[in-house]
Design a protein around this motif. Structure first.
Motif, short mmCIF file in Angstrom:
data_model
loop_
_atom_site.label_atom_id
_atom_site.label_comp_id
_atom_site.label_asym_id
_atom_site.label_seq_id
_atom_site.Cartn_x
_atom_site.Cartn_y
_atom_site.Cartn_z
N TYR A 111 53.18 103.93 85.76
CA TYR A 111 54.35 103.08 85.51
C TYR A 111 54.86 103.24 84.08
O TYR A 111 56.07 103.25 83.85
CB TYR A 111 54.05 101.62 85.81
N LEU A 112 53.95 103.39 83.13
CA LEU A 112 54.37 103.63 81.75
C LEU A 112 55.14 104.95 81.66
O LEU A 112 56.16 105.04 80.96
CB LEU A 112 53.15 103.65 80.82
N GLN A 113 54.67 105.96 82.39
CA GLN A 113 55.37 107.24 82.39
C GLN A 113 56.74 107.12 83.03
O GLN A 113 57.71 107.72 82.57
CB GLN A 113 54.53 108.31 83.11
N GLN A 114 56.84 106.32 84.09
CA GLN A 114 58.14 106.10 84.73
C GLN A 114 59.12 105.44 83.77
O GLN A 114 60.31 105.79 83.75
CB GLN A 114 57.98 105.26 85.99
N GLY A 144 48.24 90.68 76.17
CA GLY A 144 49.06 91.45 75.24
C GLY A 144 49.96 92.43 75.96
O GLY A 144 51.15 92.55 75.67
N MET A 145 49.38 93.11 76.94
CA MET A 145 50.15 94.07 77.73
C MET A 145 51.21 93.35 78.55
O MET A 145 52.35 93.81 78.65
CB MET A 145 49.20 94.85 78.64
N ALA A 146 50.83 92.22 79.12
CA ALA A 146 51.78 91.43 79.92
C ALA A 146 52.97 90.99 79.06
O ALA A 146 54.11 91.04 79.51
CB ALA A 146 51.08 90.22 80.54
N ALA A 147 52.70 90.56 77.84
CA ALA A 147 53.77 90.10 76.96
C ALA A 147 54.73 91.23 76.60
O ALA A 147 55.96 91.04 76.61
CB ALA A 147 53.18 89.48 75.69
N LEU A 148 54.19 92.40 76.31
CA LEU A 148 55.06 93.54 75.99
C LEU A 148 55.89 93.95 77.20
O LEU A 148 57.09 94.23 77.08
CB LEU A 148 54.23 94.72 75.50
N ALA A 149 55.26 93.98 78.37
CA ALA A 149 55.98 94.36 79.58
C ALA A 149 57.06 93.33 79.92
O ALA A 149 58.15 93.69 80.37
CB ALA A 149 55.01 94.52 80.74
N THR A 189 62.48 102.69 73.30
CA THR A 189 61.45 103.73 73.23
C THR A 189 60.30 103.30 72.33
O THR A 189 59.14 103.55 72.64
CB THR A 189 62.08 105.05 72.74
N GLU A 190 60.61 102.62 71.24
CA GLU A 190 59.56 102.08 70.36
C GLU A 190 58.73 101.03 71.09
O GLU A 190 57.51 101.01 70.96
CB GLU A 190 60.18 101.49 69.09
N LEU A 191 59.38 100.19 71.86
CA LEU A 191 58.66 99.18 72.64
C LEU A 191 57.77 99.86 73.68
O LEU A 191 56.62 99.46 73.88
CB LEU A 191 59.65 98.22 73.30
N SER A 192 58.27 100.90 74.29
CA SER A 192 57.49 101.64 75.27
C SER A 192 56.26 102.28 74.59
O SER A 192 55.16 102.26 75.16
CB SER A 192 58.34 102.73 75.92
N ALA A 193 56.43 102.78 73.39
CA ALA A 193 55.30 103.35 72.66
C ALA A 193 54.26 102.29 72.34
O ALA A 193 53.05 102.54 72.43
CB ALA A 193 55.79 104.03 71.37
N ARG A 194 54.71 101.08 72.00
CA ARG A 194 53.77 99.97 71.76
C ARG A 194 53.02 99.63 73.04
O ARG A 194 51.82 99.32 73.00
CB ARG A 194 54.51 98.75 71.23
N MET A 195 53.71 99.70 74.17
CA MET A 195 53.05 99.45 75.45
C MET A 195 51.98 100.51 75.71
O MET A 195 50.87 100.18 76.16
CB MET A 195 54.07 99.43 76.58
N GLN A 196 52.29 101.76 75.42
CA GLN A 196 51.31 102.84 75.60
C GLN A 196 50.07 102.61 74.73
O GLN A 196 48.94 102.74 75.19
CB GLN A 196 51.93 104.20 75.24
#
Length: 85
Positions: free
Chosen positions: A4-7, A38-43, A62-69
């Motif tokens: 899902y992160l890759q999507q 933490g992951m839930a909050a970012l998502a 994209t920066e937020l996505s990187a933080r999620m990764q």
């Protein structure tokens, strides 16, 4: 979750915010279920920004996505550490 992160990354790289909503929502929900707050909050932030129509730049998303990764990596490392105890 990695899929899902890759999507999300793929959709953002194509400039298609709409395609990133469902994977962000799925990560949010599954993270809440397992207690990965933490992951839930970012998502949740990602999903909200994608749905709101606010003019977030692709760079910000994209920066937020990187933080999620990064958070995903830390969460997995901590989970594996707990399982090894």
């Amino acid at each position: 979750t990695q899929t899902y992160l890759q999507q999300i990354d793929d959709a953002l790289s194509l400039g298609d915010k709409g395609e990133a909503v469902l994977p962000a929502h799925t990560i949010k929900s599954s993270s809440k279920i397992i207690g990965a707050t933490g992951m839930a909050a970012l998502a949740e932030t990602m999903e909200s920004r994608l749905r709101s129509g606010v003019r977030d730049s692709m760079e910000e998303l994209t920066e937020l996505s990187a933080r999620m990764q990064t958070t995903y990596g830390h969460t997995m490392a901590r989970s594996e550490g707990l399982l090894m105890q």
